[in-house]
Design an enzyme around this catalytic site. Structure first.
Site, PDB file in Angstrom:
ATOM      1  N   ASP A 450       0.815  -1.285   0.026  1.00 49.36           N
ATOM      2  CA  ASP A 450      -0.101   0.079   0.062  1.00 49.36           C
ATOM      3  C   ASP A 450       0.677   1.148  -0.060  1.00 49.36           C
ATOM      4  O   ASP A 450       2.063   1.300   0.207  1.00 49.36           O
ATOM      5  CB  ASP A 450      -0.984  -0.088   1.362  1.00 49.36           C
ATOM      6  N   ASP A 514     -10.657   2.170  -3.365  1.00 45.61           N
ATOM      7  CA  ASP A 514     -11.162   2.078  -2.026  1.00 45.61           C
ATOM      8  C   ASP A 514     -12.545   1.807  -1.825  1.00 45.61           C
ATOM      9  O   ASP A 514     -13.230   1.391  -0.846  1.00 45.61           O
ATOM     10  CB  ASP A 514     -10.657   2.855  -1.052  1.00 45.61           C
TER      11      ASP A 514
HETATM   12  C1  DGJ Z   1      -5.808   2.088   1.892  1.00 44.32           C
HETATM   13  C2  DGJ Z   1      -6.421   0.757   0.978  1.00 44.32           C
HETATM   14  O1  DGJ Z   1      -6.945   0.966  -0.062  1.00 44.32           O
HETATM   15  C3  DGJ Z   1      -7.252   0.071   1.986  1.00 44.32           C
HETATM   16  O2  DGJ Z   1      -7.716  -1.099   1.018  1.00 44.32           O
HETATM   17  C4  DGJ Z   1      -6.487  -0.362   3.178  1.00 44.32           C
HETATM   18  O3  DGJ Z   1      -5.644  -1.415   3.115  1.00 44.32           O
HETATM   19  C5  DGJ Z   1      -6.126   0.747   3.817  1.00 44.32           C
HETATM   20  N1  DGJ Z   1      -5.278   1.531   3.146  1.00 44.32           N
HETATM   21  C6  DGJ Z   1      -5.445   0.463   5.324  1.00 44.32           C
HETATM   22  O4  DGJ Z   1      -4.877   1.305   5.799  1.00 44.32           O
END
Ligand code: DGJ
Length: 713
Positions: A450, A514
């Site tokens: 991430d 997201d």
């Molecule tokens: C952003 C990601 O896109 C989410 O799926 C998740 O992993 C969060 N970060 C966790 O902090």
């Protein structure tokens, strides 16, 4: 093929490329477009000649491959560099042309006065004709060379392609295609976010006014790069138009010491005479066959269960064990433990950088949970955000100087975190050691990598270092992959903020967004599908009430939307209604039944009215197909329209069945579903009728998605 007049002609996948590169002259594009069978390059040059433009130079300034400053063109400059203000006007002249393969060429040109050499490598994919272009600049003098601008190339645009589409977007709303209205001058998108970005994905599409998904001439461009970028289209007042893509540099950022080189990221450019969907298929095919590394093709992509929206930072032993059991029962094949498992990470204010299991939450380490997951027949995946550090972390307390910064300026924090300076070897070594030791010590087959913030002051040791930072991220991933060749990696950046061919060269899928809101996802995934095949798009079934939009959507709709991608689940399975879990289980079973087709077939977007999103995949041998028709909102006419099925073998018939939801019901009776027995064994229908007459869609409520299967008989 290089002829004696210095013309280079490459042909592949119904695409022709002609370059003019006689030694001593400026290298230039002569033609790039749909295949020309027999037109002599000299004829093309003659036909491309323009007359004197009144009010202009006595002789028109011819564009060159790079449109470098020194040619005198005063718009659409693609290369500009200097030595402390001097040597500011390079002009490249060909010194050598090499043809490494039948489908590629390397043009080496140099400005002997400014002592700068440019090597442009161009290749056509032998199957699709997709062009890949990359340029290397070498400083051949004994003083530093500052590069201000270096587009990969300066591509002349087909003047008929007046419809331009660029990308905008935002967090949880990525890949939004925006039509750019008519203009003279420049369309410029600069991305300075230090990642591919949510708002300026480096992709551009150009079509004729009459081009659609299934017909017409069109072009598309993508920069395979995960850092800052600039996309520009210049329409000159003299009528010519150029497309340029390249890195965006901060002041003084790209300075070449004597004898060193700068290499641009690759530019991918495609052309099709058969509409936007065909063009997408060329990009998809090229990405999966030639850019990605193929390890993933060895096995079906496993269905994911991800813990994020179920537990967020609240990691609790019993809950995670119970979630794992439920996930396995419903059909998950890989369980991913998301953010919150390490250091003091009990919320998003602390712990980033401390990559060891939290002693508070995992007193016996991760092994018991991993063993449980593997015992349930699933693989285990783990979340990391390696490039980041919270000021409240052991790492930052020990090494406050390990972050990117601009001297004398206050750090800008975002999500309470700073960006580590990966250009410093000790920082990358620390991260490698942490990840490597966790991977070595546990059965972790997948990591979610991430990256949750923009980079605002990408400075290192007093200079801007955004480009070097992006290269250092690549190097760290490459090093990890070399040490763990079986490891699969997802590229996530607050959703789809780092999705591009550069990152996919070293990772296996992207977290598309997201937003798990299925309605949002219909358009996000459609936008992404122009450049990314379904197999790399992470698509999860989220909770009944979406955490980001607050919208409630049926499980049927959520399943149907996630089914066309690399499917997974991201919801609290311990709280969902039992009836919904049954639907989810059936949806996952359906995905597994068809995933080989979804992940390898030819992709189609259909032209439909605005209230509909219709997409599908057709097996490469045309033996079967799966299409989805999603009624997003209400429709203008009383009945919702017809599904005209493309891509089938027009001489054959297909057993046509509605496979989702099962059974489907029309709001009004008698329904077309019963008439054709589509809920049951289906109807055997000729492909030509399916494509020319189409299937009448039953009357549906908004936010309903139907999936049809076609099997050749
Ligand atoms: C952003 C990601 O896109 C989410 O799926 C998740 O992993 C969060 N970060 C966790 O902090």
């Amino acid at each position: 093929m290089i002829d004696e007049s210095g013309f280079v002609t490459l042909r592949a996948g119904e695409t022709s490329l002609v370059l003019s590169c006689p030694v001593g002259a400026a290298p230039a594009f002569v033609y790039w477009g749909p295949q020309l069978e027999g037109t002599d390059p000299a004829v093309i040059t003659m036909m491309s000649a323009r007359q004197h433009a009144p009010g202009g130079t006595d002789q028109e300034i011819e564009a060159s491959l790079l449109n470098e400053t020194g040619i005198g063109i005063n718009a659409a400059v693609g290369f500009s560099a200097h030595r402390n203000g001097a040597d500011w006007a390079s002009v490249f002249r060909v010194i050598e042309v090499r043809q490494p393969t039948e489908h590629s060429v390397e043009i080496i040109s140099e400005d002997r006065a400014t002592r700068v050499r440019a090597t442009v490598q161009i290749g056509l994919d032998p199957d699709t004709g997709l062009m890949t272009c990359q340029t290397e600049i070498e400083n051949r003098a004994d003083t530093d060379l500052s590069i201000d601008v270096c587009a990969v190339a300066s591509l002349p645009l087909d003047l008929r392609a007046t419809r331009l589409f660029g990308y905008t977007g935002r967090w949880a709303g990525e890949f939004r295609l925006e039509e750019i209205g008519p203009f003279q001058g420049s369309y410029v998108r600069e991305n300075k976010s230090g990642r591919t970005s949510h708002h300026s994905f480096p992709g551009l599409i150009a079509g004729l006014p009459g081009t659609h998904e299934q017909t017409g001439l069109c072009y598309a461009f993508h920069l395979g790069w995960s850092g800052n970028s600039r996309t520009r289209v210049d329409r000159l007042s003299d009528g010519r138009a150029f497309l340029q893509m390249g890195e965006y540099f901060f002041p003084g950022e790209m300075s070449l010491a004597p004898g060193t080189t700068y290499r641009t990221p690759p530019l991918y450019a495609g052309v099709s005479n058969r509409g936007y969907s065909d063009l997408s298929r060329k990009f998809h095919h090229h990405l999966s066959q030639s850019v990605m590394d193929g390890r993933i093709r060895r096995k079906p992509r496993p269905v994911h269960y991800n813990t994020w929206e179920a537990v967020y930072f609240d990691h609790d032993h019993d809950t995670l064990f119970a979630l794992a059991e439920k996930a396995a029962e419903i059909g998950a094949e890989r369980f991913i433990l998301d953010d919150g498992w390490f250091g003091s990470r009990r919320d998003d204010r602390a712990g980033l950088g401390d990559w060891w299991p939290s002693e508070e939450v995992y007193p016996d380490g991760l092994a018991p949970l991993i063993d449980h997951i593997i015992g349930l027949g699933m693989e285990f995946g783990l979340w990391f955000e390696p490039e980041m550090v919270n000021p409240d972390s052991e790492l930052f307390r020990a090494h406050p100087d390990w972050v990117l910064r601009a001297e004398g300026l206050e750090q800008i924090s975002s999500r309470h975190q700073y960006v580590l300076d990966l250009t410093r070897p000790e920082v990358s070594d620390y991260l490698f050691e942490r990840l490597h030791s966790l991977l070595e010590g546990h059965a972790i087959s997948y990591i979610k990598w991430d990256m949750n913030r923009d980079v605002h002051h990408p400075g290192s040791q007093g200079r801007a270092a955004a480009s070097r930072q992006a290269q250092a991220v690549y190097a760290l991933i490459d090093r990890l992959r070399a040490a763990h060749p079986q490891l699969e990696i997802e590229s996530c950046s607050s959703g789809g903020g780092r999705a591009d061919y550069g990152i996919l060269k070293r990772t296996d899928r992207i977290w598309t967004s997201d937003s798990n809101d299925a309605l949002d996802r219909q358009s996000i995934q459609r936008g992404a599908s122009h450049f990314f095949p379904l197999e790399v798009l992470g698509t999860h079934v989220g909770p009944a009430k979406c955490h980001i939009t607050g919208r409630r959507l049926s499980m049927r709709m959520r399943v149907a939307t996630a089914l066309f991608g690399h499917m997974g689940m991201e919801l609290d399975l311990l709280k969902e209604a039992a009836a919904d879990l049954d639907v989810l289980k059936a949806g996952i079973a359906l995905h597994k039944q068809h995933r080989a087709l979804i992940h390898s077939g030819d992709f189609h977007r259909l032209d439909t009215p605005d209230h509909v999103n219709a997409i599908g995949v057709v097996a490469r041998d045309q033996s079967e197909a799966l299409f989805s028709w999603c009624n997003l909102t209400g429709h203008r006419e009383t009945l919702p329209g017809r599904l005209y099925v493309p891509g089938l073998d027009s001489g054959r018939s297909y057993r046509t069945r509605l496979v989702w939801p099962q059974p489907a019901r029309s709001i009004s009776q008698p329904s077309v579903l019963e008439a054709l027995n589509l809920n049951g064994d289906g109807a055997i229908l000729p492909a030509e009728a399916l494509s020319q007459i189409g299937l009448q869609i039953p009357l549906l409520h908004p936010e309903t998605c139907l999936i049809y299967h076609f099997e050749m008989v």
